[in-house]
Design an enzyme around this catalytic site. Structure first.
Site, PDB file in Angstrom:
ATOM      1  N   SER A  45       3.182  -9.414   2.768  1.00 18.06           N
ATOM      2  CA  SER A  45       4.038  -9.164   3.926  1.00 18.06           C
ATOM      3  C   SER A  45       3.538 -10.063   5.040  1.00 18.06           C
ATOM      4  CB  SER A  45       3.957  -7.696   4.356  1.00 18.06           C
ATOM      5  OG  SER A  45       4.758  -7.478   5.501  1.00 18.06           O
ATOM      6  N   GLU A  46       4.428 -10.840   5.633  1.00 17.69           N
ATOM      7  CA  GLU A  46       3.971 -11.874   6.559  1.00 17.69           C
ATOM      8  C   GLU A  46       3.350 -11.323   7.840  1.00 17.69           C
ATOM      9  OE1 GLU A  46       8.366 -13.105   8.207  1.00 17.69           O
ATOM     10  OE2 GLU A  46       7.910 -12.878   6.104  1.00 17.69           O
ATOM     11  N   ASN A  47       3.526 -10.005   8.074  1.00 13.67           N
ATOM     12  CA  ASN A  47       2.862  -9.438   9.246  1.00 13.67           C
ATOM     13  C   ASN A  47       1.416  -9.045   8.956  1.00 13.67           C
ATOM     14  OD1 ASN A  47       3.957  -7.515   7.565  1.00 13.67           O
ATOM     15  ND2 ASN A  47       4.401  -6.046   9.175  1.00 13.67           N
ATOM     16  N   SER A  87      -2.053 -14.573   8.327  1.00 15.35           N
ATOM     17  CA  SER A  87      -0.904 -14.524   7.420  1.00 15.35           C
ATOM     18  C   SER A  87      -0.109 -15.819   7.469  1.00 15.35           C
ATOM     19  CB  SER A  87      -0.004 -13.337   7.779  1.00 15.35           C
ATOM     20  OG  SER A  87       1.051 -13.210   6.854  1.00 15.35           O
TER      21      SER A  87
END
Length: 216
Positions: A45-47, A87
Site C-alpha cells: 500500500s503506497e501509504n 514507500s
C-alpha cells in the site's frame, strides 16, 4: 460471471511468486482475492505498508491500517510498516515489480489517462504518476467501455498519467498488449467474440491469426 471478477481473476494470473505488487483503487483491489494460496506475493500500500491482508471483519478495523483510498485493510504476519517517503522511494526506485491500476482511457499506443477529468473535483493525484513511471510492469484493469463509449481510444483526450507506455490492459472483454507500440488483441473474455471486441473499441487493434480465450 461479474465483469469485475473476470478482470480481477485474469490479472491475478499475471503475478509471480516473490513479486512486490501495488494495487490501485477500484477493480485492482479485487485482484488479491484471486491469487492462488501457494503463490507468495507481497502487496504494497503506497501509504506505507508491505504485507497487506484482507479487509478486516466488521468491528475489527484499525484506524491506522488503510489502503491508499482510506479503506480498512489488515496486516499479515511479518508485514512491514514505514512512512510515505520510504514507500515512494520504493516506487520511484524501481523496486515495485507490478502495479495494477484502474483507467479512464488507454490509447492505441499504450498511454494511460487515469488521474483526473478536467472540470471535476479531484482529491489529489495520488501515486499513479509515480507508479506508472517507476514500476517494472504496469497493468491496467478496467471496464472496456463506460456509458456506451470505448475506454480504449485512438488518442487520450484526458490528461495523461505518464508518457510511459503501459504493458497490458485487462478488460471485461479482452486482454490487450502493446508490442512495438501498437494495441494488439491478445485474448478475448469467455463468450466474447473478436468481432464484438472490435465493435466497441475506438482504437484500431492488431488482431493476430490466433486469439485465444482468457483462462480464468
Amino acid at each position: 460471471m461479474d465483469p469485475q471478477i473476470v478482470i480481477a481473476r485474469r490479472v491475478a494470473k499475471e503475478l509471480k511468486s516473490g513479486d512486490l505488487v501495488n494495487l490501485g483503487i477500484g477493480i485492482p483491489t479485487l485482484v488479491a482475492n484471486y491469487v492462488p494460496a501457494d503463490l507468495k506475493v507481497f502487496f504494497q500500500s503506497e501509504n506505507g505498508l508491505i504485507g497487506t491482508g484482507p479487509i478486516p471483519e466488521q468491528g475489527m478495523a484499525h484506524p491506522t491500517l488503510t489502503d491508499a483510498g482510506g479503506r480498512p485493510i489488515s496486516a499479515l504476519p511479518g508485514a512491514s510498516v514505514f512512512d510515505s517517503a520510504m514507500s515512494f522511494g520504493l516506487i520511484r526506485g524501481g523496486h515495485v515489480d507490478v502495479t495494477v491500476l484502474g483507467g479512464l482511457q488507454v490509447d492505441a499506443h499504450g498511454h494511460l489517462a487515469n488521474w483526473m477529468i478536467p472540470g471535476k473535483m479531484v482529491p489529489g493525484m495520488g501515486g499513479a504518476m509515480d507508479l506508472v513511471s517507476g514500476a517494472k510492469r504496469v497493468i491496467v484493469a478496467m471496464q472496456h467501455a463506460a456509458k456506451g463509449k470505448s475506454k480504449i481510444v485512438k488518442q487520450c483526450n484526458l490528461p495523461l498519467t505518464s508518457a510511459r507506455q503501459i504493458d497490458l490492459v485487462v478488460t471485461d472483454m479482452a486482454v490487450i498488449g502493446f508490442p512495438e507500440g501498437r494495441a494488439t488483441l491478445l485474448e478475448t473474455a469467455p463468450g466474447v467474440g473478436i468481432g464484438e471486441v472490435l465493435a466497441v473499441t475506438e482504437a484500431e487493434l492488431v488482431v493476430p491469426d490466433n486469439v485465444p480465450e482468457m483462462k480464468i
